[in-house]
Structure formats: C-alpha cells, structure tokens
Design an enzyme around this catalytic site. Sequence first.
Site, short mmCIF file in Angstrom:
data_model
loop_
_atom_site.label_atom_id
_atom_site.label_comp_id
_atom_site.label_asym_id
_atom_site.label_seq_id
_atom_site.Cartn_x
_atom_site.Cartn_y
_atom_site.Cartn_z
N GLU A 137 0.82 -1.20 0.00
CA GLU A 137 0.00 0.00 0.00
C GLU A 137 0.86 1.26 0.00
OE1 GLU A 137 -4.04 -1.53 2.14
OE2 GLU A 137 -2.40 -1.05 3.48
N CYS B 267 3.35 8.47 1.06
CA CYS B 267 3.95 7.54 2.01
C CYS B 267 4.09 6.20 1.31
CB CYS B 267 3.04 7.44 3.23
SG CYS B 267 3.58 6.24 4.44
N CYS C 5 6.18 -7.08 7.06
CA CYS C 5 7.31 -6.61 7.86
C CYS C 5 7.65 -7.69 8.87
CB CYS C 5 6.95 -5.31 8.58
SG CYS C 5 8.34 -4.61 9.52
N CYS D 29 6.63 -5.17 15.71
CA CYS D 29 6.24 -4.16 16.70
C CYS D 29 4.80 -4.45 17.16
CB CYS D 29 6.35 -2.75 16.12
SG CYS D 29 8.05 -2.32 15.67
N CYS E 89 1.59 -2.48 15.65
CA CYS E 89 1.53 -2.16 14.21
C CYS E 89 0.77 -3.22 13.43
CB CYS E 89 2.95 -2.02 13.67
SG CYS E 89 3.01 -1.66 11.91
N CYS F 242 -0.99 6.05 10.16
CA CYS F 242 0.23 5.36 10.59
C CYS F 242 -0.11 4.04 11.24
CB CYS F 242 0.97 6.16 11.66
SG CYS F 242 1.55 7.71 11.13
N1 SAH Z 1 9.44 0.38 9.94
C1 SAH Z 1 9.59 1.81 9.93
C2 SAH Z 1 8.64 2.45 8.98
C3 SAH Z 1 7.19 2.41 9.39
S1 SAH Z 1 6.78 4.05 9.72
C4 SAH Z 1 9.43 2.34 11.34
O1 SAH Z 1 8.97 1.60 12.17
O2 SAH Z 1 9.81 3.47 11.61
C5 SAH Z 1 5.33 3.99 10.50
C6 SAH Z 1 5.33 4.74 11.80
O3 SAH Z 1 4.05 4.51 12.38
C7 SAH Z 1 6.35 4.19 12.78
O4 SAH Z 1 6.80 5.19 13.66
C8 SAH Z 1 5.51 3.20 13.54
O5 SAH Z 1 6.06 2.84 14.77
C9 SAH Z 1 4.22 3.94 13.66
N2 SAH Z 1 3.07 3.08 13.95
C10 SAH Z 1 2.98 1.74 13.75
N3 SAH Z 1 1.77 1.30 14.15
C11 SAH Z 1 1.09 2.37 14.61
C12 SAH Z 1 -0.22 2.56 15.11
N4 SAH Z 1 -1.07 1.54 15.20
N5 SAH Z 1 -0.58 3.81 15.47
C13 SAH Z 1 0.27 4.84 15.32
N6 SAH Z 1 1.51 4.72 14.83
C14 SAH Z 1 1.92 3.50 14.47
#
Ligand code: SAH
Length: 373
Positions: free
Chosen positions: A91, A104, A111, A115, A118, A334
Amino acid sequence: MKANIKELAREELESWLSLRREPRYRAEQIQRWLFQRRAVAFAEMSDLSAALRGALGESFTISRLDTLRRNDSRDGTVKFLLGLSDGLGIESVLIPEPRRLTLCISTQAGCGLGCAFCATALLGLKRNLRSSEIVDQVLEAARTLPAEQRITHVVLMGMGEPLANYAETLKALNVLTDAKSGVGISPRRVTLSTVGLVPQIKRLIDETRVNLAISLHATTDEARSKLMPINRKYSLAELIECCRALPIPKRRRITFEYVLLRGVNDTAEDARRLSRLLRGIRSKINLIPFNPHPGSRFERPAQEEVEAFQNWLHAEGYQINVRRPRGDDIQAACGQLQAMSSEIVSSEQMERRGTPHAGACPERKSKGLTPYA
Ligand code: SAH
C-alpha cells in the site's frame, strides 16, 4: 527473461548503449522518459531512433504496479493497494496538506520486525521490494494527479522497515532524488523512518542526504523491548548514542516518533525520561496518538492526555508535533497498513483481468486480512 530497465543504474545503461554504438547521453534521455515523463512503452520515446526503441524493447521491459484499489478518505487522503507481479500486495498513501502533497511508500511486503502495536507486523515479512517497486509507487501515484499537481514530499513510512532492505532502498532513494534523470524530489523533502537499525542508520547518513526519523516509542529498555523486539538487539542507549554522534547537517534535525499508547508510555514520567534521553540532540518529536486496527490490543489516550504529554515536552523546549490521523476512516493512518493477503490480492488481479476465481467470492474475502471489507 528480459530485464526491467528501471533496475539499471545509469552506468549500466550507458554500457549497454555503448555496445550498440549509441552515445552515452542517451542513458539520461531514456531515464528521463522513465522517471520524469513516466513512459510505459519504448514506443513513446519519440526522440530515440526507431532502431534503438526496437532494441530496447527486445532487451528490456518497463515495469508498472497494478493499482488494484483506490480508497478515498473524507479528509482527502488516498490509499492505493498495489499488486506486485508475484501477486503480493503493498500500500501507498497520498496525503494532501495545504502546501505540500506527501506520498507515504512501502519498502517491504509485510514486515518482520513485530512491533506490538503495528498492523503491518501481523502480516510477517513476505519479501523485500525491488528498487523499481519502491520507485514505481511514486510514479503510479503521480499518474493519478492533474497536470498542475506534483508530489512534493516522499516519506518511507509505509509497510516494512526500509533499513532492513538497505540496498534496494538506497537504489530507490538515488532514483527518487536524482534531479537530472531521476524523479527529482529534493532529498530535503524525503524522510526515511526506521525502528533503529544502528549500523544501517550510520550508512544511510553517510550515503544519502535524506531526513531521518527514528521510531522511539518508549523510554526504558524494558518497555521498548516489549513494544519493539528490535530493542533487544540495539538498546536505547546504543540507538541514542548513534543519533547523538551522527553528522547531521546544520539546520537539520532528527525526527523522533513516539506512538502514544494509553497507560503504556504516556505518563509524566515517560515525558521526563524522553526529554532527558533526547537532551542535546538536534531533534523534533512527532507524537502519534495510537491508531487502532483490527487485532490491536492498545488504546489511544484521550485528547487531554495527548495535550498534557505534548505540554510537558514543550516546557522542556522541544519542538513537538502531534500527528493527526490522516485517512483513518479508510485505515490509511500510521500503522494501519495491512494490504490484503497475497491470495486475495491475486484473486482481485484475476477478477480485473476477467478470469473467474474462487477466491473472489465475498465470504472468502471477509475471512482474509482485508480492512476494506
Ligand atoms: N518500519 C519503519 C517504517 C514504518 S513508519 C518504522 O517503524 O519506523 C510507520 C510509523 O508509524 C512508525 O513510527 C511506527 O512505529 C508507527 N506506527 C505503527 N503502528 C502504529 C499505530 N497503530 N498507530 C500509530 N503509529 C503507528
């Protein structure tokens, strides 16, 4: 098998041309057709001879991504579901703001970093994207815009961990930021976000001029390791030490992203520790109130709690933004990206090509990972 011409570096294209006694400058000409005029066929390249266009067509293909779905949010955000040639889905999200248009993009299908908060993590890692698949997301989104509109900013904050796919991401960044024959977005307008792979962060700062964003999300090793398993490999101290030592150009800052999870990392004590950790680093802080998704077990703090956290840090002198959830009605905010499982994506591709496919029936779809149902 023909090679995808977008995967060739300029020098590689130059040597192919010189074997055919064509001048080297044609490489630049061809790349401008690919990345600036977004040609989809060699026949379009009207300033090349018919013979050269023919030879190119015999040796190379020009890749495209298959736009399987487009979801438009009430707030103007657009999410694209793009099919890769092997049936996997990724996406990208187009985010209009008053004076910028940000895309974006994803760097991996799925992935592998796990985390806890996420949505993409739930997919696991399917595979790394090729550099052309990273660049093509920008080209496909640009194609949907009216002539006077341009993508001004690119953020590598979609699905996947860009630094876990270092080589292809670097190649893609070079094409995206090359003003001469690439897409031509200034590196100042490109931001790469990472969970904090320390060796690759150092390489990135050495090898590119793009902005760096670090997903921090917690202020003690214990809390961070629970949320982000990568913290067991690169501890907070190591990550922060690395950031402190980076030769970041004057007037630039490192962005620290901090997802606010109610009752997990949103106390005054967390804010104090965060402030202490970042002391002395030229930084700005992006607070991201948690965006819920199917299967998530966290909660977003209330507006007042977010503001309180923001105020504590503000009082410490930090530049701090609260990220609004853009496109959350279409699961585009995000951490909400979770392209459908490959099986379902392939069935959509079949459907569009007019082939009946068992996977296309609604019952089957509703069982999949689709957030679109
Ligand atoms: N893998 C990279 C790129 C992803 S960026 C990274 O982790 O930085 C996406 C951003 O959104 C990251 O800061 C991630 O931690 C954050 N994110 C992931 N899940 C989220 C959620 N459910 N709500 C808000 N932010 C989230």
